[in-house]
Design an enzyme around this catalytic site. Structure first.
Site, PDB file in Angstrom:
ATOM      1  N   HIS A   1       1.672  -9.268   1.556  1.00 20.79           N
ATOM      2  CA  HIS A   1       0.303  -9.230   1.489  1.00 20.79           C
ATOM      3  C   HIS A   1      -0.191  -8.630   2.981  1.00 20.79           C
ATOM      4  CE1 HIS A   1      -3.269 -10.990   0.171  1.00 20.79           C
ATOM      5  NE2 HIS A   1      -3.804 -11.079   1.452  1.00 20.79           N
TER       6      HIS A   1
ATOM      7  N   ASP B   1       4.177  -9.612  -2.403  1.00 26.64           N
ATOM      8  CA  ASP B   1       3.147 -10.506  -2.225  1.00 26.64           C
ATOM      9  C   ASP B   1       3.037 -11.542  -3.100  1.00 26.64           C
ATOM     10  OD1 ASP B   1       0.784 -11.882  -1.015  1.00 26.64           O
ATOM     11  OD2 ASP B   1      -0.489 -10.187  -2.224  1.00 26.64           O
TER      12      ASP B   1
ATOM     13  N   SER C   1      -7.095  -8.133   0.920  1.00 27.25           N
ATOM     14  CA  SER C   1      -7.287  -9.534   0.325  1.00 27.25           C
ATOM     15  C   SER C   1      -8.575  -9.834   0.258  1.00 27.25           C
ATOM     16  CB  SER C   1      -6.615 -10.591   1.366  1.00 27.25           C
ATOM     17  OG  SER C   1      -6.432 -11.766   1.253  1.00 27.25           O
TER      18      SER C   1
END
Length: 478
Positions: free
Chosen positions: A450, A390, A206
């Site tokens: 994610h 995601d 991320s």
């Protein structure tokens, strides 16, 4: 059946390695570690004085973590001072690989955020432990620590157990982040010289899509001129928020195509994203940040974000989940237990939710580190991976970023065909898809979001080992 296949993976890897707040802060902001606890938590362990005075064996001995009930993983934890002027300290927790630690690569894991603690990665994603609702420690089935020596650091200063005594000790740029991490690594390898000869990888997910290239660039730049050289071999980033401009520009169309926006909402979202990109091009960083925050995160916005209002969901990490799974926050209570704090040598030090870190990095939120990533792709092994489910850094948005990058393999990448990846030849299920050009690997993992190792632990375990140990992407014999 799953355990049988896991044993097959392990046996193959045994043979393989034998000798010869920002934008993505919501999931971490919801994890609150109470500062109120009873019992003897001990004292924080600051290791830099031992390192400076050459008391290496004593520092190692003091940093050893007492095993939790039923667990026998060897590990070390403590603080490394990265700025004496401001008393800035980074907390680390290091797990030598269970298998052949003397040779296993050392893998640094950095959580995103900004301000997300790497304890999330340790307890929720791929460390050796899982915490249950009753605070029991159980072993993870597919820990990355089985084959890799994992170094978890709460980064930047002010994240999780890491802290500073002065506001000037907080990072305001990726240069600051890289400088502090580099200082910590040099001291870490001085404290544990037996691991300094091993291959080293920088990894994260991320927002760490900024931290990882920043640190790798810093190491790449300093290795030629420093006596001590970190053996950097490559990097791996999950759902990489590396180039905000290209990602933001694709949000509206993607959210519409997966059914989270209707036509009118898409038009509004696109208008705001276009305005955000315009501000990025003009280097109006705060204006761009404010638009993005109102659209997606709602960290500094009064009330909910536009995304939350129109979707009714707070979770943009997995299209199949509207709220964050409760078990992802169990470790927060675990970290309040005095016996745990004593074991990992943090004492009564506060555990920060990262809000102050985000505050100092707001302008950084929308800045790109694309040139640094391009540089690393020219010289080292690189893995960029996405969870198929995601939302916030979707696979399609990552490809949008990669297509816009300029590196020595960029033309070949644009022409490359991706292949189907299965773990075993007998598998009916497809693990994901791989596009490879030279040392660069792009992977999309099916069935994961994610927080990929949480959603797909076996596939993530297989993926990281194939990449680091150069096993290729052909399926194993069952």
């Amino acid at each position: 059946m799953v355990r049988a296949k896991w044993k097959m993976v392990v046996s193959l890897i045994l043979f393989m390695v034998s000798p010869g707040d920002g934008l993505f802060h919501a999931v971490y902001r919801s994890i609150l570690v109470s500062q109120s606890f009873k019992g003897d938590a001990g004292q924080p362990l600051f290791l830099s004085p031992y390192i400076k005075n050459g008391k290496i064996k004593e520092g190692q001995r003091k940093s050893m973590v007492s095993p939790f009930p039923g667990m026998n993983d060897k590990s070390y934890a403590g603080y490394i001072t990265v700025n004496q002027t401001y008393n800035s300290n980074l907390f680390f927790w290091f797990f030598p690989a269970r298998m052949q630690p003397e040779d296993a690569p050392v893998v640094l894991w950095l959580q995103g955020g900004p301000g997300g603690s790497s304890m999330f990665g340790l307890f929720v994603e791929h460390g050796p432990y899982i915490i249950t609702s009753n605070m029991t420690v159980v072993a993870r089935d597919f820990p990355w620590t089985f084959t890799l020596s994992m170094l978890y650091i709460d980064n930047p200063v002010g994240t999780g157990f890491s802290f500073t005594d002065h506001f000037q000790g907080y990072a305001t740029s990726e240069d600051d982040v890289a400088q502090d991490l580099y200082s910590a690594l040099i001291q870490f390898f001085t404290l544990f010289p037996e691991y300094a000869k091993n291959d080293f990888y920088v990894t994260g997910e991320s927002y760490a899509g900024k931290y990882v290239p920043a640190l790798a660039h810093y190491i790449h730049s300093l290795n030629p001129v420093r006596k001590f050289k970190i053996r950097l071999k490559g990097i791996a980033i999950g759902d990489a928020y590396t180039d905000p401009e290209s990602i933001i520009g694709g949000y509206a169309a993607f959210l519409y195509e997966i059914g989270l926006l209707d036509e009118q909402q898409q038009k509004y979202f696109q208008k705001q994203c276009s305005k955000c990109v315009k501000y990025i091009k003009e280097q109006e960083w705060m204006k761009a940040f404010e638009i993005l925050d109102k659209l997606l995160d709602g960290d500094v916005t009064t009330g909910s974000s536009f995304f939350q209002n129109v979707t009714g969901c707070t979770n943009y990490y997995n299209i199949l989940q509207c709220t964050e799974p409760k078990e992802q926050s169990y470790f927060a209570k675990f970290l309040t237990l005095p016996q745990v704090r004593q074991a990992i040598h943090v004492g009564n030090q506060n555990f920060s939710d990262g809000a102050e870190v985000e505050k100092h990095l707001r302008e950084d939120t929308v800045k790109s580190v694309k040139p640094w990533l391009s540089e690393i792709m020219n010289y080292y092994k690189v893995l960029i991976y996405n969870g198929q489910l995601d939302i916030i850094v979707a696979a399609a948005l990552t490809e949008r970023s990669l297509m816009a990058m300029d590196w020595k393999g960029s033309r070949a990448y644009r022409r490359a065909r991706r292949k189907v990846w299965k773990i075993f030849k007998s598998d009916n299920e497809v693990a994901g898809y791989v596009r490879r050009v030279g040392k660069f690997h792009q992977v999309i993992v099916r069935g994961g979001g994610h927080i990929l190792p949480y959603d797909q632990p076996m596939r993530s375990f297989d993926m990281i080992n194939r990449f680091i140990y150069d096993r290729g992407w052909e399926p194993y014999n069952s």
